[in-house]
Design a protein around this motif. Structure first.
Motif, PDB file in Angstrom:
ATOM      1  N   PRO A 476      -4.234  -3.274  16.609  1.00 18.64           N
ATOM      2  CA  PRO A 476      -4.049  -4.662  15.990  1.00 18.64           C
ATOM      3  C   PRO A 476      -3.806  -5.700  16.916  1.00 18.64           C
ATOM      4  N   ASP A 477      -4.101  -7.026  16.379  1.00 17.33           N
ATOM      5  CA  ASP A 477      -3.866  -8.224  16.921  1.00 17.33           C
ATOM      6  C   ASP A 477      -2.377  -8.709  16.842  1.00 17.33           C
ATOM      7  N   GLY A 478      -1.930  -8.288  15.531  1.00 15.74           N
ATOM      8  CA  GLY A 478      -0.460  -8.698  15.097  1.00 15.74           C
ATOM      9  C   GLY A 478      -0.110  -7.582  14.240  1.00 15.74           C
ATOM     10  N   PRO A 479       1.185  -8.082  13.583  1.00 18.98           N
ATOM     11  CA  PRO A 479       1.860  -6.916  12.624  1.00 18.98           C
ATOM     12  C   PRO A 479       0.945  -6.648  11.374  1.00 18.98           C
ATOM     13  N   GLY A 480       1.134  -5.603  10.840  1.00 18.47           N
ATOM     14  CA  GLY A 480       0.433  -5.051   9.604  1.00 18.47           C
ATOM     15  C   GLY A 480       1.208  -5.725   8.232  1.00 18.47           C
ATOM     16  N   CYS A 481       0.578  -5.440   7.466  1.00 19.05           N
ATOM     17  CA  CYS A 481       1.142  -6.150   6.111  1.00 19.05           C
ATOM     18  C   CYS A 481       1.876  -5.584   5.337  1.00 19.05           C
ATOM     19  N   VAL A 482       2.278  -4.031   5.637  1.00 19.58           N
ATOM     20  CA  VAL A 482       2.947  -3.323   5.069  1.00 19.58           C
ATOM     21  C   VAL A 482       4.375  -3.059   6.025  1.00 19.58           C
ATOM     22  N   PRO A 483       5.472  -3.040   5.516  1.00 17.75           N
ATOM     23  CA  PRO A 483       6.787  -3.017   6.439  1.00 17.75           C
ATOM     24  C   PRO A 483       6.622  -1.599   7.070  1.00 17.75           C
ATOM     25  N   GLN A 484       7.315  -1.234   8.195  1.00 17.63           N
ATOM     26  CA  GLN A 484       7.233  -0.010   8.721  1.00 17.63           C
ATOM     27  C   GLN A 484       8.189   0.915   7.928  1.00 17.63           C
ATOM     28  N   GLY A 485       7.768   2.137   7.605  1.00 21.21           N
ATOM     29  CA  GLY A 485       8.624   3.178   6.897  1.00 21.21           C
ATOM     30  C   GLY A 485       8.499   2.937   5.407  1.00 21.21           C
ATOM     31  N   ALA A 486       7.493   2.130   5.140  1.00 22.31           N
ATOM     32  CA  ALA A 486       7.086   1.903   3.658  1.00 22.31           C
ATOM     33  C   ALA A 486       6.673   3.189   2.898  1.00 22.31           C
ATOM     34  N   ASP A 487       7.014   3.896   1.978  1.00 24.51           N
ATOM     35  CA  ASP A 487       6.786   5.201   1.258  1.00 24.51           C
ATOM     36  C   ASP A 487       5.408   5.085   0.427  1.00 24.51           C
ATOM     37  N   GLY A 488       5.008   3.575   0.158  1.00 23.38           N
ATOM     38  CA  GLY A 488       3.541   3.528  -0.654  1.00 23.38           C
ATOM     39  C   GLY A 488       4.232   3.858  -2.196  1.00 23.38           C
ATOM     40  N   ASN A 489       3.351   3.771  -3.085  1.00 20.76           N
ATOM     41  CA  ASN A 489       3.679   3.940  -4.605  1.00 20.76           C
ATOM     42  C   ASN A 489       3.584   5.415  -4.933  1.00 20.76           C
ATOM     43  N   GLU A 490       3.428   5.856  -6.131  1.00 17.55           N
ATOM     44  CA  GLU A 490       3.584   7.161  -6.613  1.00 17.55           C
ATOM     45  C   GLU A 490       2.212   8.028  -6.231  1.00 17.55           C
ATOM     46  N   LEU A 491       1.170   7.173  -5.814  1.00 14.51           N
ATOM     47  CA  LEU A 491       0.039   7.897  -5.317  1.00 14.51           C
ATOM     48  C   LEU A 491      -0.025   7.977  -3.644  1.00 14.51           C
ATOM     49  N   GLY A 492       0.780   7.188  -3.274  1.00 15.57           N
ATOM     50  CA  GLY A 492       0.692   7.387  -1.606  1.00 15.57           C
ATOM     51  C   GLY A 492      -0.051   6.004  -1.242  1.00 15.57           C
ATOM     52  N   VAL A 493      -0.605   5.291  -2.162  1.00 17.81           N
ATOM     53  CA  VAL A 493      -1.224   3.932  -1.639  1.00 17.81           C
ATOM     54  C   VAL A 493      -0.124   2.913  -1.163  1.00 17.81           C
ATOM     55  N   GLY A 494      -0.145   2.487  -0.088  1.00 20.13           N
ATOM     56  CA  GLY A 494       0.549   1.232   0.555  1.00 20.13           C
ATOM     57  C   GLY A 494       1.590   2.015   1.500  1.00 20.13           C
ATOM     58  N   LYS A 495       1.444   3.438   1.897  1.00 16.39           N
ATOM     59  CA  LYS A 495       2.351   4.217   2.611  1.00 16.39           C
ATOM     60  C   LYS A 495       2.083   3.528   3.843  1.00 16.39           C
ATOM     61  N   HIS A 496       2.923   3.276   4.702  1.00 15.21           N
ATOM     62  CA  HIS A 496       2.969   2.904   6.365  1.00 15.21           C
ATOM     63  C   HIS A 496       2.351   3.829   6.975  1.00 15.21           C
ATOM     64  N   CYS A 497       1.227   3.577   7.823  1.00  8.97           N
ATOM     65  CA  CYS A 497       0.675   4.351   8.856  1.00  8.97           C
ATOM     66  C   CYS A 497       0.181   3.456   9.948  1.00  8.97           C
ATOM     67  N   THR A 498      -0.195   4.241  10.860  1.00  2.00           N
ATOM     68  CA  THR A 498      -0.522   3.605  12.385  1.00  2.00           C
ATOM     69  C   THR A 498      -1.645   4.235  12.983  1.00  2.00           C
ATOM     70  N   VAL A 499      -2.238   3.443  13.912  1.00  2.00           N
ATOM     71  CA  VAL A 499      -3.131   4.217  14.740  1.00  2.00           C
ATOM     72  C   VAL A 499      -2.829   5.555  15.230  1.00  2.00           C
TER      73      VAL A 499
END
Length: 555
Positions: A476-499
């Motif tokens: 990545p050139d810069g920070p992602g749009c999701v905060p580090q450690g985010a769990d995401g919603n009930e389906l896991g969408v939005g859960k923080h992940c990295t390369v």
């Protein structure tokens, strides 16, 4: 070497970059017929061979039977089968390039069918002609081969002299590459294979036991735990049990699913990245040139694709064993990486026949090509890849069967690397016949050529209109749009992940390796917001769709 980097905002817009897919080898079909020829008295006709051998041995079960049959060749209707065989152009590129027809009246040696019935697996594979037929059954007896030769050399008539065979099969132990096994439990089946190498130079992997129902074809994907360290390999070979056709290795981008094995046809196209073929009766072992290696990175889930055909009336339980020859950076300092040349912008008009598009991409520095495969979907009827030097095109890949290109494309490894220099280009031509009432575009249809090149600089992608490839390096050139450690919603969408830690709950996929700011888990190719859960919506563009958290969508 410096490449432009992709910085598309929406992760799924780059799903078209995840195209090293599945995918392999079987008797080609044909498309043209010929007028009926008068039989010679001493020779059988096609109908006699059909009734005494072809229908039972080749048309049984999942092979060349049913409405379509494998690669479009079915022996259910003798007249249709005859029309497709006579003077038909093989859909396997190596057979077509060798000037073979499926059946060449008057010339058995120019008939692909004759080669498939009479040559050994090793001999056929040396010429990239696939596996001996009939697959998983005994080789054709001398009586059958004599009758087939007599039929072809008499002009391949539809009707001829009556024949009968005292035996149709010829057990050739020296040509049987299958591993025999009576066990059905996992430890017992593993013991049926020769013991793995204990020198530390090879790594052995097994699939779980796989059930192949009677009269069916299966493409199983088995998930193996991610390695703790990089796997650097220079060779791959595999062994299969009765009915096996090929083995291929992928890496999964969605993490470990709940089930150890999944029907590959149920897996999203963008959730796998092709690594290599690994043998099998209809597949080809990997052997990289001296000093060149492939790498499976730590944390990447390994997926083994196993292709089986069970033409018998009984269910079979089978297993594959795969051996990887390991190497080091000192032994193999050059890494080979994938390079995709594609068109994600095309539109095939409704009702269009033999509609073709061409995309071409140059190389900025000298590279060597080691492997190639093509990919379209159901309506594809042409895929060709050429290298162009000084304006002169040399074809390196050719296929005409869209469904086969979708599910298990032929994978060609070049005995001698194809050398390219600046000014040379890779040209991909795709063709379709659109029988629908709507225009066809990405991702319903696809046009993707994939090669492995060295020295590797990362995953290169070249889309229509781009003169040179871009590097999808996942950094990545810069920070992602999701905060580090985010769990995401009930389906896991939005859960923080990295390369470095891309694991997401199955069947979600981490978009971080493919988009600079999309550091989250997503459902790709979603159809509506309901598939995304709370706080996310299904976002569409001309290359596909994915679930995007609201926090990542801006104003």
């Amino acid at each position: 070497m410096k490449y432009a980097r992709n910085t598309v905002m929406m992760g799924p817009a780059l799903s078209s970059r995840l195209l090293a897919l599945s995918l392999l080898f079987t008797l080609a079909a044909c498309q043209s017929g010929s007028e009926e020829r008068s039989p010679e008295v001493a020779a059988p006709g096609y109908i006699q061979l059909h009734e005494t051998y072809l229908a039972a041995s080749c048309g049984a079960g999942a092979c060349h039977g049913g409405d379509q049959g494998l690669v479009g060749l079915s022996f259910d209707d003798p007249e249709i089968a005859y029309a497709r065989l006579i003077d038909g152009a093989p859909k396997m590129g190596a057979a077509a390039a060798a000037g073979l027809s499926l059946v060449t009246p008057g010339d058995a040696e120019s008939s692909y069918l004759f080669h498939k019935l009479t040559r050994t697996n090793d001999d056929l594979m040396a010429d990239d002609l696939g596996a001996r037929m009939p697959l998983s059954l005994s080789a054709a007896s001398d009586e059958v081969i004599t009758a087939v030769r007599s039929w072809i050399e008499a002009g391949a008539p539809y009707d001829g002299a009556d024949i009968s065979f005292s035996e149709v099969g010829n057990d050739l132990d020296e040509d049987n590459q299958y591993v025999s096994c009576e066990a059905t439990d996992e430890p017992g089946m593993q013991s049926c294979f020769e013991p793995p190498d204990s020198s530390g130079e090879w790594m052995r992997m097994y699939t779980p036991p796989l059930t192949i129902p009677a009269g069916s074809e299966r493409l199983w994907c088995s998930y193996i735990e991610a390695p703790e360290d990089d796997i650097r390999l220079r060779a791959a070979t595999g062994k299969q049990m009765e009915g096996g056709h090929h083995i291929a290795i992928f890496v999964g981008l969605t993490g470990m699913p709940d089930e150890r094995m999944i029907d590959c046809t149920d897996i999203s196209m963008g959730s796998l990245r092709f690594v290599t073929g690994a043998g099998g009766t209809g597949g080809k072992d990997l052997q990289m040139p001296e000093g060149v290696a492939l790498t499976i990175k730590k944390g990447e889930t390994i997926v083994i694709q196993s292709h089986y055909i069970n033409a018998t009336p009984e269910d079979r339980v089978v297993m594959d064993a795969i051996d990887l020859e390991l190497t080091t950076v000192e032994e193999s300092p050059v890494n080979a990486d994938p390079f995709s040349v594609m068109d994600s912008t095309f539109s095939v008009p409704a009702g269009a026949e033999n509609y073709e598009i061409v995309t071409e991409c140059g190389v900025p520095e000298p590279i060597a090509l080691h492997m190639a495969l093509g990919h379209t979907h159901d309506y594809g009827n042409l895929f060709s890849m050429d290298v162009v030097r000084d304006g002169v095109a040399e074809q390196i890949y050719y296929a005409t069967d869209g469904p086969k290109l979708r599910d298990d494309p032929e994978i060609l490894f070049f005995d001698e690397p194809i050398e390219l220099v600046p000014g040379d280009t890779i040209r991909v031509t795709c063709g379709w016949t659109n029988t629908t009432e709507h225009d066809l575009g990405w991702p319903e249809e696809m046009c993707v050529g994939l090669v492995y090149y060295s020295p590797g600089q990362g995953f290169l992608v070249c889309d229509q209109g781009e003169d040179l490839p871009e590097l999808d390096d996942g950094v990545p050139d810069g920070p992602g749009c999701v905060p580090q450690g985010a769990d995401g919603n009930e389906l896991g969408v939005g859960k923080h992940c990295t390369v470095d830690a891309p694991q997401c709950p199955s069947p979600l996929m981490c978009l971080a390796p493919f988009n600079d700011t999309a550091n989250y888990c997503s459902v790709i190719f979603c159809e509506d917001d309901a598939q995304c859960g709370e706080g996310a919506t299904c976002v569409f563009d001309d290359q596909g769709s994915a679930c995007v958290p609201l926090i990542c969508q801006g104003d």
